[in-house]
Design a protein around this motif. Structure first.
Motif, PDB file in Angstrom:
ATOM      1  N   ASN A  50      -4.590 150.294   7.167  1.00 29.88           N
ATOM      2  CA  ASN A  50      -5.987 149.554   6.750  1.00 29.88           C
ATOM      3  C   ASN A  50      -5.848 148.194   7.500  1.00 29.88           C
ATOM      4  O   ASN A  50      -6.887 147.533   7.471  1.00 29.88           O
ATOM      5  CB  ASN A  50      -5.711 148.354   5.132  1.00 29.88           C
ATOM      6  CG  ASN A  50      -5.149 148.020   4.375  1.00 29.88           C
ATOM      7  OD1 ASN A  50      -3.999 147.986   4.372  1.00 29.88           O
ATOM      8  ND2 ASN A  50      -5.438 147.044   3.277  1.00 29.88           N
ATOM      9  N   SER A  51      -4.430 147.437   8.199  1.00 28.78           N
ATOM     10  CA  SER A  51      -4.089 146.523   7.794  1.00 28.78           C
ATOM     11  C   SER A  51      -4.656 147.098  10.181  1.00 28.78           C
ATOM     12  O   SER A  51      -5.135 146.116  10.770  1.00 28.78           O
ATOM     13  CB  SER A  51      -3.012 145.518   8.078  1.00 28.78           C
ATOM     14  OG  SER A  51      -3.260 145.064   7.526  1.00 28.78           O
ATOM     15  N   GLU A  90      -7.657 143.631   0.642  1.00 28.36           N
ATOM     16  CA  GLU A  90      -7.129 143.862  -0.453  1.00 28.36           C
ATOM     17  C   GLU A  90      -7.814 143.109  -1.458  1.00 28.36           C
ATOM     18  O   GLU A  90      -8.620 142.397  -1.154  1.00 28.36           O
ATOM     19  CB  GLU A  90      -5.402 143.956  -0.342  1.00 28.36           C
ATOM     20  CG  GLU A  90      -4.753 144.661   1.054  1.00 28.36           C
ATOM     21  CD  GLU A  90      -3.193 144.375   0.414  1.00 28.36           C
ATOM     22  OE1 GLU A  90      -3.008 144.034  -1.375  1.00 28.36           O
ATOM     23  OE2 GLU A  90      -1.706 144.698   1.088  1.00 28.36           O
ATOM     24  N   PRO A  91      -8.483 144.207  -2.520  1.00 30.08           N
ATOM     25  CA  PRO A  91      -7.837 145.670  -2.801  1.00 30.08           C
ATOM     26  C   PRO A  91      -8.061 146.801  -1.747  1.00 30.08           C
ATOM     27  O   PRO A  91      -7.701 148.248  -2.030  1.00 30.08           O
ATOM     28  CB  PRO A  91      -8.256 145.462  -4.369  1.00 30.08           C
ATOM     29  CG  PRO A  91      -9.106 144.761  -4.284  1.00 30.08           C
ATOM     30  CD  PRO A  91      -9.264 143.423  -3.303  1.00 30.08           C
ATOM     31  N   SER A  92      -9.071 146.672  -1.157  1.00 25.82           N
ATOM     32  CA  SER A  92     -10.149 147.354  -0.266  1.00 25.82           C
ATOM     33  C   SER A  92     -10.138 147.322   0.886  1.00 25.82           C
ATOM     34  O   SER A  92     -11.272 146.572   0.559  1.00 25.82           O
ATOM     35  CB  SER A  92     -10.633 149.005  -1.083  1.00 25.82           C
ATOM     36  OG  SER A  92     -10.942 149.466  -0.901  1.00 25.82           O
ATOM     37  N   LEU A  93     -10.284 148.129   1.738  1.00 21.84           N
ATOM     38  CA  LEU A  93     -10.383 147.250   3.000  1.00 21.84           C
ATOM     39  C   LEU A  93     -12.123 147.446   2.780  1.00 21.84           C
ATOM     40  O   LEU A  93     -12.763 148.784   2.894  1.00 21.84           O
ATOM     41  CB  LEU A  93     -10.367 148.153   4.308  1.00 21.84           C
ATOM     42  CG  LEU A  93     -10.639 147.791   5.403  1.00 21.84           C
ATOM     43  CD1 LEU A  93     -10.979 146.489   6.532  1.00 21.84           C
ATOM     44  CD2 LEU A  93     -10.151 148.715   6.980  1.00 21.84           C
ATOM     45  N   PRO A 116      -7.823 152.598   2.222  1.00 18.54           N
ATOM     46  CA  PRO A 116      -8.223 151.522   2.510  1.00 18.54           C
ATOM     47  C   PRO A 116      -7.331 150.368   1.907  1.00 18.54           C
ATOM     48  O   PRO A 116      -7.934 149.596   1.996  1.00 18.54           O
ATOM     49  CB  PRO A 116      -9.527 151.611   2.066  1.00 18.54           C
ATOM     50  CG  PRO A 116      -9.670 153.661   1.047  1.00 18.54           C
ATOM     51  CD  PRO A 116      -8.513 153.710   2.075  1.00 18.54           C
ATOM     52  N   THR A 117      -6.620 151.224   1.057  1.00 11.07           N
ATOM     53  CA  THR A 117      -6.060 149.900  -0.229  1.00 11.07           C
ATOM     54  C   THR A 117      -4.703 149.698   0.623  1.00 11.07           C
ATOM     55  O   THR A 117      -4.483 151.079   1.546  1.00 11.07           O
ATOM     56  CB  THR A 117      -5.708 150.397  -1.445  1.00 11.07           C
ATOM     57  OG1 THR A 117      -4.951 151.781  -1.066  1.00 11.07           O
ATOM     58  CG2 THR A 117      -7.218 150.457  -2.271  1.00 11.07           C
ATOM     59  N   PHE A 118      -3.872 148.698   0.203  1.00 13.36           N
ATOM     60  CA  PHE A 118      -2.011 148.976   0.727  1.00 13.36           C
ATOM     61  C   PHE A 118      -1.685 150.287   0.123  1.00 13.36           C
ATOM     62  O   PHE A 118      -1.467 150.298  -0.993  1.00 13.36           O
ATOM     63  CB  PHE A 118      -1.568 147.725   0.364  1.00 13.36           C
ATOM     64  CG  PHE A 118       0.005 147.600   1.186  1.00 13.36           C
ATOM     65  CD1 PHE A 118      -0.083 148.016   2.165  1.00 13.36           C
ATOM     66  CD2 PHE A 118       0.609 147.280   0.020  1.00 13.36           C
ATOM     67  CE1 PHE A 118       1.514 147.494   2.097  1.00 13.36           C
ATOM     68  CE2 PHE A 118       2.077 147.368   0.464  1.00 13.36           C
ATOM     69  CZ  PHE A 118       2.634 147.148   1.685  1.00 13.36           C
ATOM     70  N   ASP A 119      -1.230 151.162   1.126  1.00 18.84           N
ATOM     71  CA  ASP A 119       0.200 152.310   0.687  1.00 18.84           C
ATOM     72  C   ASP A 119       1.137 152.054   1.043  1.00 18.84           C
ATOM     73  O   ASP A 119       1.487 152.025   2.523  1.00 18.84           O
ATOM     74  CB  ASP A 119      -0.809 153.191   1.648  1.00 18.84           C
ATOM     75  CG  ASP A 119      -0.228 154.424   1.607  1.00 18.84           C
ATOM     76  OD1 ASP A 119       0.519 154.892   0.414  1.00 18.84           O
ATOM     77  OD2 ASP A 119       0.482 155.353   3.131  1.00 18.84           O
ATOM     78  N   PHE A 120       1.882 151.966   0.740  1.00 23.05           N
ATOM     79  CA  PHE A 120       3.341 151.561   0.115  1.00 23.05           C
ATOM     80  C   PHE A 120       4.354 152.215   1.374  1.00 23.05           C
ATOM     81  O   PHE A 120       4.834 151.565   2.215  1.00 23.05           O
ATOM     82  CB  PHE A 120       3.781 150.554  -1.150  1.00 23.05           C
ATOM     83  CG  PHE A 120       5.011 150.334  -1.269  1.00 23.05           C
ATOM     84  CD1 PHE A 120       5.833 148.784  -1.121  1.00 23.05           C
ATOM     85  CD2 PHE A 120       6.232 151.161  -1.636  1.00 23.05           C
ATOM     86  CE1 PHE A 120       6.464 148.247  -1.013  1.00 23.05           C
ATOM     87  CE2 PHE A 120       7.232 150.709  -1.506  1.00 23.05           C
ATOM     88  CZ  PHE A 120       7.569 149.190  -1.205  1.00 23.05           C
TER      89      PHE A 120
END
Length: 331
Positions: A128-129, A273-276, A296-300
């Motif tokens: 997402n970043s 975040e929480p979603s792009l 689209p969210t932060f995927d660890f």
């Protein structure tokens, strides 16, 4: 080409590094080290590698090209410098150091070495970043003049070393806040900070008496030990006139946990975040854009894989470091 890697520290974050290394076809996991040698041996056994008996033994090994440092915060600077002086490439977990002087000491060691140095600012590597950065680089947001970042936990003090200032260096600000600070600064184009106004509060403590809600606890969890802040907030002003507002907590009387990262520019805005999501104007109409991506969210897990892959590419093929020491000195 193969990069031979060792992992220093076998706590929870080291698993994300180790598993990502094992998925990279250009990496050989040579071994691990931990001051708790029995834990190191168990860890090494689970990943079919060796446990070094001492740190000196690991750093002296000519079979190791690079190390991941996954230890307590107060050891990051010393271990980074020792590894660089031993001619190893270094990936060190955030925070890079406990203060600016330590970061500058690492910088001097980097200047005296030709090895790659990368700080574990994992959000830079998240999909997402990276997608948002492409929009920003393409001018969709225009001049970014304001950003807001919030990560509030109503109950989430991990205890143990996280809550011991001598080992961690601080509470939610240095644990969670450093991620938010970095990703906003990175996406804003790394402007020079000139003024910081901040506050910290230690009002609620560990709150271990709360029942019915679970939260992550450190392996050495001890509810009676807590010398870090509950909440911290800050406003950072940059040389170009832009500003960043931040607030983070381990515990707070709030309805629910909240994480929100937003950036605002002259041509558009975005929520990371929480979603792009991206907000702009077209044909005198406000338009909301939702990029169609797998994460689209932060995927660890995915972000750690991207972070490790970027480090490996830098070590083997000369790609610039995703997060060099110069960034750590500034932020």
């Amino acid at each position: 080409m193969v990069l031979k890697v060792a992992v220093i520290g076998t706590g929870s974050i080291s698993k994300s590094h180790t598993q990502a290394y094992l998925k990279n076809p250009n990496v050989e996991l040579v071994g691990v080290f931990d001051y708790n040698i029995e834990r190191a041996k168990e860890y090494a056994k689970s990943y079919n590698t060796q446990a070094f008996e001492t740190l000196d033994q690991l750093l002296a090994s000519k079979d190791i090209d690079a190390v991941s440092i996954c230890t307590w915060n107060n050891s990051h600077a010393d271990l980074s410098i020792k590894a660089l002086q031993a001619n190893k490439h270094v990936l060190v977990e955030k925070p890079v150091a406990l203060n600016t002087e330590q970061a500058k000491q690492i910088q001097r060691a980097c200047q005296q070495s030709d090895r790659v140095f990368q700080i574990g600012y994992v959000r830079r590597a998240a999909m997402n970043s990276q997608v948002l950065k492409r929009f920003i680089d393409g001018g969709t947001l225009g001049e970014i003049y304001y950003a807001k970042a919030t990560a509030l936990r109503r109950l989430g003090n991990p205890g143990g070393w996280f809550a011991d200032k001598t080992r961690s260096g601080g509470g939610p600000l240095i644990d969670i806040g450093v991620h938010l600070l970095d990703i906003c600064w990175y996406l804003m184009g790394k402007p020079k900070p000139i003024k910081i106004t901040g506050h910290k509060y230690n009002k609620l403590g560990n709150r271990s008496h709360i029942e019915g809600l679970s939260f992550y606890k450190a392996a050495d969890y001890d509810a009676s030990l807590n010398t870090v802040e509950d909440l911290a907030n800050a406003v950072i002003t940059f040389e170009n006139g832009a500003s960043l507002m931040l607030d983070v907590s381990f515990t707070l009387h709030a309805e629910k946990d909240v994480i929100q990262i937003e950036l605002f520019g002259t041509e558009g805005g975005a929520t990371l975040e929480p979603s792009l999501k991206i907000y702009t104007e077209q044909f005198n109409t406000i338009v909301n854009i939702t990029p169609q991506i797998d994460h689209p969210t932060f995927d660890f897990t995915g972000a750690f894989q991207n972070e490790i892959d970027a480090f490996v590419e830098s070590c083997l093929f000369g790609k610039p470091s995703l997060a060099p020491i110069e960034d750590g000195v500034v932020m």
